[in-house]
Write an enzyme that holds these catalytic residues in place. Structure first.
Site: not given
Length: 208
Positions: A52, A74, A57
């Site tokens: 990711t 996530h 985040c």
């Protein structure tokens, strides 16, 4: 080996088909890779990498080292009321979902260990209660309260990150992206915020 996977799809963040995970071959890593997008989580016992890209985040990588089962989430915000059917958008729900999925497939809560990444304050103009800092503080506090050991972390700062996690071995690779990538990651998060404005989102947290 059969793949065990649970994936949460956010219709705001993810416009592609829901037929299955985004799986591709990374020749540099010499591994099959699953890309985990915002508001998604993925749990597997297969020998592959979960990847990711994070701005503000946070991704929590959880693993039971005994049965070699692990996963990644996530999340965008620390907490919020789920009014849109996408609980994995919020850390308070994303953590619970991933932990429960691990346990469902044989993990023991007392054996689960964590590696956590992200929470960068990538937008220079956003200084009041930065979401990246709040996400970082949330995940550390959550894992402490749940008695889940954090074996490594790379949180905060101003840089976006690319993270690869190998659930079977527990290996994690983190690349802090240079400033040349910062605008692109920030633009993606701003675009996500703009799309969220078209849906109902509870809470008073400012998204960016």
């Amino acid at each position: 080996m059969k793949i065990r996977v649970t994936r949460a799809f956010d219709p705001v963040a993810n416009q592609r088909s829901r037929a299955g995970p985004l799986l591709y071959r990374d020749t540099q890593l010499n591994a099959d890779v699953v890309k985990v997008l915002p508001a998604e989580y993925f749990c597997t016992e297969r020998d592959l990498a979960l990847m990711t890209v994070l701005g503000s985040c946070v991704a929590a990588c959880l693993r039971d080292p005994v049965i070699r089962l692990g996963g990644m989430n996530h999340f965008m915000l620390p907490d919020g009321e789920v009014t849109d059917g996408v609980p994995a958008r919020y850390g308070s729900h994303a953590m619970e979902l991933l932990i429960n999925e691990l346990i469902k497939h044989g993990a023991r809560r007392e054996r689960i260990e964590a590696k956590v990444f992200g929470g960068g304050n990538v937008l220079k103009s956003f200084t009041s209660q930065p979401v990246g800092t709040r996400n970082s503080e949330f995940v550390v506090d959550y894992l402490r309260k749940e008695n889940i050991q954090v074996v490594s972390k790379d949180l905060g700062g101003i840089h976006p990150r690319k993270v690869c996690f190998f659930p079977v071995t527990g290996r994690a690779l983190v690349k802090r992206l240079p400033h040349a990538h910062e605008d692109a990651v920030a633009a993606e998060e701003i675009a996500y915020k703009d799309r969220l404005k078209q849906t109902q989102v509870a809470g008073s947290v400012e998204l960016f």
